[in-house]
Design a protein around this motif. Structure first.
Motif, PDB file in Angstrom:
ATOM      1  N   UNK A 120       9.274  -0.886  -3.599  1.00 39.94           N
ATOM      2  CA  UNK A 120       8.284  -1.385  -2.637  1.00 39.94           C
ATOM      3  C   UNK A 120       7.850  -2.788  -2.990  1.00 39.94           C
ATOM      4  N   UNK A 121       7.552  -3.045  -4.257  1.00 41.94           N
ATOM      5  CA  UNK A 121       7.085  -4.372  -4.643  1.00 41.94           C
ATOM      6  C   UNK A 121       8.166  -5.413  -4.415  1.00 41.94           C
ATOM      7  N   UNK A 181       0.695   6.149   0.619  1.00 42.47           N
ATOM      8  CA  UNK A 181       1.553   6.510   1.754  1.00 42.47           C
ATOM      9  C   UNK A 181       0.926   7.618   2.584  1.00 42.47           C
ATOM     10  N   UNK A 182       0.357   8.603   1.910  1.00 41.92           N
ATOM     11  CA  UNK A 182      -0.273   9.715   2.633  1.00 41.92           C
ATOM     12  C   UNK A 182      -1.464   9.220   3.451  1.00 41.92           C
ATOM     13  N   UNK A 183      -2.220   8.299   2.888  1.00 42.78           N
ATOM     14  CA  UNK A 183      -3.376   7.763   3.614  1.00 42.78           C
ATOM     15  C   UNK A 183      -2.917   6.984   4.849  1.00 42.78           C
ATOM     16  N   UNK A 184      -1.874   6.166   4.692  1.00 38.89           N
ATOM     17  CA  UNK A 184      -1.376   5.381   5.826  1.00 38.89           C
ATOM     18  C   UNK A 184      -0.835   6.300   6.924  1.00 38.89           C
ATOM     19  N   UNK A 185      -0.185   7.391   6.525  1.00 42.32           N
ATOM     20  CA  UNK A 185       0.294   8.348   7.529  1.00 42.32           C
ATOM     21  C   UNK A 185      -0.887   8.965   8.279  1.00 42.32           C
ATOM     22  N   UNK A 187       0.825  -1.209   0.000  1.00 39.59           N
ATOM     23  CA  UNK A 187       0.000   0.000   0.000  1.00 39.59           C
ATOM     24  C   UNK A 187       0.861   1.262   0.000  1.00 39.59           C
ATOM     25  N   UNK A 188       2.139   1.105   0.291  1.00 40.89           N
ATOM     26  CA  UNK A 188       3.074   2.233   0.220  1.00 40.89           C
ATOM     27  C   UNK A 188       3.552   2.486  -1.214  1.00 40.89           C
ATOM     28  N   UNK A 210      10.655   3.237   6.868  1.00 36.75           N
ATOM     29  CA  UNK A 210      11.440   4.004   5.896  1.00 36.75           C
ATOM     30  C   UNK A 210      10.543   4.654   4.845  1.00 36.75           C
ATOM     31  N   UNK A 211       9.509   3.916   4.420  1.00 43.96           N
ATOM     32  CA  UNK A 211       8.621   4.442   3.385  1.00 43.96           C
ATOM     33  C   UNK A 211       7.718   5.551   3.924  1.00 43.96           C
ATOM     34  N   UNK A 212       7.282   5.404   5.165  1.00 42.98           N
ATOM     35  CA  UNK A 212       6.306   6.356   5.713  1.00 42.98           C
ATOM     36  C   UNK A 212       6.944   7.584   6.358  1.00 42.98           C
ATOM     37  N   UNK A 213       8.141   7.447   6.875  1.00 43.45           N
ATOM     38  CA  UNK A 213       8.708   8.543   7.647  1.00 43.45           C
ATOM     39  C   UNK A 213       9.693   9.409   6.878  1.00 43.45           C
ATOM     40  N   UNK A 214      10.143   8.934   5.732  1.00 41.98           N
ATOM     41  CA  UNK A 214      11.049   9.770   4.955  1.00 41.98           C
ATOM     42  C   UNK A 214      10.245  10.767   4.130  1.00 41.98           C
ATOM     43  N   UNK A 215      10.891  11.789   3.656  1.00 37.56           N
ATOM     44  CA  UNK A 215      10.222  12.773   2.818  1.00 37.56           C
ATOM     45  C   UNK A 215       9.872  12.183   1.472  1.00 37.56           C
TER      46      UNK A 215
END
Length: 384
Positions: free
Chosen positions: A354-355, A305-309, A298-299, A338-343
């Motif tokens: 990701x895949x 990614x924005x939705x998960x954040x 989903x990232x 790493x995917x959610x917290x980085x810019x």
């Protein structure tokens, strides 16, 4: 000269029922491992005999012959020969939907084993023939397509609610395997004509059925495989009739995740905000890993990614990582963080990264074979 065991195999097509029964009684134990080679005798004649015996009137004979066929699926050649018989595959899939069938569960195992073959997708075209002798309860089944009916068996029939002899749990592995193929994934994420419901939404509730590892594991893999088409993520996340995210997160959450602050807590999906005091994580670390890999998929997109954040997925994964000492869980959790917290990268494509991360460590023998027809299927998880 044939050996004694090969002679015993030849008794499967004896004219005498008692002789066939004795042969089955003795052959079940030889249908696994190196001994299974005996069923290749006489140009695999035993496979034809066993398929005929699965239609016998005797419950014992049906169960024994189906068990042997299910075991023989470990041999790729014999598995291909079994599924090559389209008429038998039709019989098998419809017979599972016979609510009086005392052998439905072992037939589900056979069907899930056959689903290792690409030709299993032919099952999506099977439509009920009115002249078929296999009964279909029209009060339960509203579709004439066998895939819809198998889905109804799994969803409505758990805990023997449709058939006193069957739980249909192993259909979860069948769903997981057919979702490796694009045709299968499209089935699970599109509303079906007969009830206008997206099939994946029917499976989600079973991610927390902790008394059935088979159901939870098969459903977890089906969800993960269904997420490999990233263009469908937005609908799966935002469509309230599907609401997929809470059912991925609940198995990795615990009521003891006490260090999630109040702001993050109330950003979580509603289903995770007020967990009961006895709420625990899935007891199987490997299943938790599958759900984490679904989150990683989903990232794939920026909107994902924005939705998960926005739903406080990071704090939840952080608590999981902190409280569970498991190498694979730690590794996938780290990738998610790493995917959610980085810019957000301005000119960098992250989908392939990701895949690849989601599939690492989950590839089995069948997936390692090259698929020249479709690149999509190479990254899909197969449950063995």
């Amino acid at each position: 000269m044939p050996s004694q065991l090969e002679e015993l195999v030849s008794f499967l097509h004896s004219d005498q029922p008692a002789v066939r029964q004795i042969a089955l009684d003795n052959l079940v134990g030889f249908s696994t491992g190196a001994n299974a080679v005996i069923f290749k005798y006489d140009n695999y004649r035993a496979l034809t005999d066993l398929k005929i015996l699965t239609k016998d009137k005797s419950k014992v004979i049906v169960q024994q012959s189906t068990t042997i066929l299910a075991n023989l699926c470990d041999d790729v050649t014999m598995r291909k020969l079994i599924i090559k018989d389209v008429e038998f595959l039709q019989y098998l899939s419809w017979k599972i939907c016979d609510l009086t069938n005392a052998s439905a569960d072992i037939m589900c195992i056979l069907l899930s084993n056959l689903a290792k073959e690409d030709t299993i997708t032919g099952l999506f075209s099977f439509v009920k023939n009115q002249d078929d002798d296999i009964p279909l309860d029209k009060n339960v089944f509203k579709s004439t397509k066998v895939m819809d009916c198998l889905m109804d068996c799994f969803v409505k029939g758990y805990d023997r609610k449709l058939n006193e002899y069957a739980t249909y749990d192993y259909l979860a592995y069948f769903f997981a395997d057919v979702s490796r193929f694009k045709m299968g994934r499209e089935y699970f994420i599109q509303a079906q004509e007969y009830d206008d419901v997206v099939p994946i939404s029917k499976l989600l509730v079973f991610t927390e059925k902790y008394d059935s590892k088979t159901r939870r594991e098969g459903v977890a893999y089906t969800i993960k495989n269904s997420l490999f088409d990233s263009e469908k993520h937005e609908s799966l996340l935002l469509n309230e009739e599907i609401n997929i995210l809470p059912y991925i997160l609940l198995p990795i959450a615990s009521a003891k995740d006490s260090e999630i602050d109040e702001e993050d807590l109330f950003n979580l999906p509603d289903e995770l905000q007020l967990l009961p005091a006895d709420k625990v994580r899935d007891p199987i670390p490997e299943i938790i890993c599958v759900h984490l890999e679904s989150i990683l998929l989903l990232c794939t997109t920026k909107s994902g990614r924005e939705y998960l954040r926005s739903k406080s997925v990071y704090p939840l994964v952080r608590e999981l990582h902190k409280n569970i000492d498991h190498e694979d869980i730690g590794e996938v959790s780290h990738r998610i963080v790493n995917m959610l917290m980085r810019g957000e990268p301005e000119n960098q494509v992250v989908e392939e990264v990701v895949e690849k991360s989601a599939e690492d460590g989950e590839m089995d023998e069948a997936e390692q074979e090259e698929d020249e027809e479709s690149d999509d299927d190479e990254a899909i998880v197969e449950v063995l």
